[in-house]
Design an enzyme around this catalytic site. Structure first.
Site, mmCIF file in Angstrom:
data_model
loop_
_atom_site.group_PDB
_atom_site.id
_atom_site.type_symbol
_atom_site.label_atom_id
_atom_site.label_comp_id
_atom_site.label_asym_id
_atom_site.label_seq_id
_atom_site.Cartn_x
_atom_site.Cartn_y
_atom_site.Cartn_z
ATOM 1 C CE LYS A 177 -4.050 2.107 2.288
ATOM 2 N NZ LYS A 177 -5.069 2.151 3.373
ATOM 3 C CD GLU A 196 7.586 -7.453 7.366
ATOM 4 O OE1 GLU A 196 7.666 -7.091 8.439
ATOM 5 O OE2 GLU A 196 7.690 -5.855 6.657
ATOM 6 N N GLY A 244 -5.918 -2.915 3.291
ATOM 7 C CA GLY A 244 -5.395 -4.187 2.320
ATOM 8 C C GLY A 244 -5.690 -5.388 2.806
ATOM 9 N NE ARG A 245 -7.809 -5.310 9.248
ATOM 10 C CZ ARG A 245 -7.602 -4.415 9.394
ATOM 11 N NH1 ARG A 245 -6.768 -4.518 8.899
ATOM 12 N NH2 ARG A 245 -8.931 -3.513 10.321
ATOM 13 C CD GLU A 304 -4.230 -6.768 10.607
ATOM 14 O OE1 GLU A 304 -2.956 -7.527 10.498
ATOM 15 O OE2 GLU A 304 -3.989 -6.333 8.949
ATOM 16 C CG HIS A 352 -8.152 -38.861 11.118
ATOM 17 N ND1 HIS A 352 -8.586 -39.854 11.302
ATOM 18 C CD2 HIS A 352 -8.401 -38.251 10.238
ATOM 19 C CE1 HIS A 352 -8.893 -40.336 10.641
ATOM 20 N NE2 HIS A 352 -9.725 -39.760 9.710
ATOM 21 C CE LYS A 390 4.529 -4.425 9.831
ATOM 22 N NZ LYS A 390 3.406 -2.985 8.979
#
Length: 510
Positions: free
Chosen positions: A197, A203, A256-257, A342, A373, A483
Site C-alpha cells: 500500500k 519485508e 490491506g485485508r 486484525e 484426525h 516493526k
C-alpha cells in the site's frame, strides 16, 4: 440510568440458556428459522447459491430479539449506511472504507474511480496475455498480510483446473520462501508483482530487491521492466524504479485485508483472466446487496455476528474454529485469521475508552477431513467450548469416483451432528458431552462468483461484530510496535530487556 447499549447487554445476559437438544425439541420450525438460502442471479456470470445454517447454535427467539435490540442501540443501520455511503467508517484515521466500491457497492464517485482503476488493470492483464511483455509463464507476487493472503486464497481456489500464468505468492522475509519461488520459475518468462500500500513495507521491499537481483543474475537485461507495482502510493513506486505504465494504483481508503478486489487482485486476474476476476467481484457485490438491503436476523452476516457475540461475550469462548471441507478453500482459515483478528482484535472502543468485554476470539482451523484426525478430539471431548464453522460445496472439485465427495460431505455433516448430539457411555473416556455448537455454510459450487460472495460474507460478518462491540475494524495499530523495535535492533539504537539483549547476542545481531 444505564445507556441503551448496556441495557441491551443486560437483557441478553438475562435470557435463559437452553441446550441444543432442548431447543430443537421445543421448536419444530427451528431449522427454517435459523437457516438462510441465498440465491444470487448474476448478469453475465454463473448464479451463486448457498445455504447458511445457524440452527446448531444456541440462538433462539428471545436471544435474537435481544440482539436485534442491541444492533439498534449500537446504531447498526447508520454504521452500515456510512460504510456504503463513503462516511467515516475508520474514525481513528479519519477515513472512509471504500473496498466495497471496488466491486460496485458505494457512492457514484467511488465506484467510478474503482471502475477506472480496474479498467487500467484489465488493459495491462490483457496486454500481458497477448504477449506485449514477451512470453510470460510465471508471476512472483510479493506482498505481506492482506496483500498476500487474499490473492493466495483466490489463486489457490480458482486455479486447480487451469491457470493462464503460474503464480507464486511470497510474503515471508525468510529467504527460503523466495528461493522456493525462484526454483519453480524460469527468469526469462517471469514477472514480479510488488504489492504494498505504501511501497515502503520493509519485508516486501527487501524481497522485491532480491527478486530483481535474481532476474539480473539470470540473464534478464532489464529486471525493472519485469516489475508490476500494486500500490496506493504510485509516486513512491515510480521513484523506486517502476515504469509508470506498470503501476496499478488503488485508493488509500481501501485497507490491506480488504484489498483483494483492487489491483492487489492482479495475480488472480493474470492467472484466471479478467472475466473470472469480474465474476469474483460480482459475487461479492451480490453479498453486499444482501447485507445492505436486509435487516435483523434475516441478514446472513448479521445473524452470524449475533452468534459470534453470544459465544464470545455471553459464554466466554476464546476461540472460533473454521474447517473447510474442500481443498480449494485450504487457505480460507489463514485468510480469516487476519480478516477477523486484525480487524477486531482491539482493546478500546471507537470513543477511545477501554472495552468492557472480550472482543475478537482467536480464529483458527484447517481442512476436513485432515483436521478430524488432528484437532477434533479437543472439540468433542476437551474442556473448552469452541464454536465451529463448517464450509463445504455440494458440487465436487474433482473428477474422480463420486465416492470421494460423498464421503467428504458425510464427514462434514456427521461432525456437526456429533458435536451437538454427543453420546453417553458407562466408560467416561468414551463419553461425549454434546451440546457443542456449529454452523454450516454449504455452497452449490465453488467458482469465482461464489468465492467472492463467501469472502464478502465474512467481511460483513466482521464489520457487524465490530459495530456490536463499538470498536473500529479498519485500523491496525497493534502491528506497528514490533516493526518499530525491529528497526531499533537493525539500527543498533535503543535499550532492550535482558532476555532480548541476550538473544540478539546469541544470534550475532549485537
Amino acid at each position: 440510568m444505564s445507556d441503551p447499549i448496556s441495557s441491551a447487554w443486560d437483557r441478553l445476559r438475562e435470557c435463559p440458556q437452553s441446550t441444543l437438544f432442548d431447543l430443537f425439541g421445543a421448536d419444530p420450525e427451528r431449522v427454517g428459522k435459523l437457516s438462510r438460502r441465498l440465491d444470487f442471479a448474476l448478469q453475465g456470470h454463473d448464479d451463486v447459491g448457498m445455504l447458511l445454517d445457524w440452527s446448531k447454535t444456541h440462538l433462539d427467539d428471545p436471544l435474537l430479539d435481544s440482539f436485534e435490540a442491541l444492533a439498534t442501540a449500537c446504531g447498526f443501520e447508520q454504521a452500515r449506511a456510512d460504510l456504503f455511503g463513503g462516511g467515516i467508517a475508520n474514525p481513528t484515521e479519519g477515513r472512509a472504507a471504500t473496498h466495497g466500491a471496488m466491486r460496485g457497492s458505494g457512492t457514484q464517485p467511488h465506484v467510478e474511480e474503482a471502475e477506472a482503476l480496474l479498467a487500467r488493470m484489465g488493459m495491462l492483464v490483457d496486454a500481458i496475455h497477448r504477449g506485449a511483455l514477451g512470453e510470460v509463464n510465471h508471476l512472483i507476487h510479493i506482498g505481506i498480510g492482506g496483500s498476500a493472503l487474499g490473492p493466495e486464497l483466490a489463486v489457490d481456489a480458482l486455479t486447480r483446473d487451469l491457470s493462464l500464468v503460474d503464480v507464486h505468492v511470497v510474503s515471508n522475509i525468510d529467504g527460503l520462501a523466495l528461493e522456493q519461488a525462484f526454483a519453480a520459475c524460469d527468469p526469462a518468462t517471469t514477472l514480479v508483482a510488488v504489492a504494498s500500500k505504501t511501497f515502503t513495507t520493509i519485508e516486501t521491499m527487501t524481497n522485491a530487491a532480491s527478486a530483481l537481483d535474481w532476474l539480473g543474475k539470470n540473464g534478464v537485461s532489464d529486471p525493472g521492466g519485469r516489475v508490476i507495482a500494486l500500490t496506493a502510493n504510485p509516486e513512491r513506486a515510480v521513484e523506486w524504479g517502476v515504469d509508470e505504465t506498470r503501476v496499478l494504483p488503488f485508493p488509500e481508503s481501501v485497507g490491506g485485508r480488504y484489498s483483494l478486489w483492487s489491483s492487489i487482485g492482479f495475480p488472480v486476474a493474470l492467472a484466471v483472466g479478467m472475466e473470472e476476476f469480474h465474476a469474483l467481484l460480482a459475487g461479492a457485490k451480490a453479498m453486499d446487496d444482501h447485507f445492505r438491503e436486509t435487516d435483523g436476523r434475516a441478514n446472513g452476516p448479521l445473524l452470524a455476528a449475533f452468534a459470534d457475540q453470544y459465544y464470545t461475550r455471553l459464554r466466554g469462548c476464546q476461540t472460533r474454529a473454521v474447517f473447510a471441507y474442500d481443498e480449494r478453500l485450504a487457505m480460507l482459515p489463514d485468510y480469516l485469521q487476519q480478516l477477523e483478528m486484525e480487524s477486531n482484535g482491539k482493546g478500546v472502543t471507537i470513543e477511545g475508552a477501554p472495552v468492557s468485554a472480550p472482543t475478537a476470539p482467536i480464529t483458527w482451523g484447517g481442512v476436513g477431513t485432515d483436521a478430524q484426525h488432528a484437532v477434533f478430539q479437543l472439540l468433542h471431548q476437551g474442556t473448552a467450548l469452541v464454536p465451529v464453522d463448517f464450509i463445504a460445496s455440494i458440487a465436487p472439485g474433482d473428477e474422480l469416483d463420486p465416492t470421494h465427495h460423498r464421503q467428504l460431505l458425510m464427514n462434514c455433516f456427521a461432525q456437526g451432528a456429533a458435536l451437538m448430539a454427543g453420546k453417553e457411555s458407562d466408560d467416561p473416556a468414551r463419553a461425549y458431552p454434546g451440546d457443542r455448537p456449529s454452523a454450516t455454510i454449504l455452497v452449490d459450487d465453488l467458482d469465482a462468483a461464489t468465492l467472492g460472495a463467501l469472502v464478502a460474507f465474512h467481511e460483513h460478518r466482521t464489520f457487524a461484530n465490530a459495530v456490536l462491540m463499538r470498536i473500529n475494524p479498519f485500523d491496525q495499530f497493534g502491528v506497528e510496535l514490533g516493526k518499530a523495535i525491529a528497526g531499533q535492533i537493525d539500527s543498533g539504537e535503543g535499550q532492550f530487556d535482558a532476555s532480548t539483549t541476550a538473544l540478539m547476542a546469541a544470534a550475532g545481531l549485537r
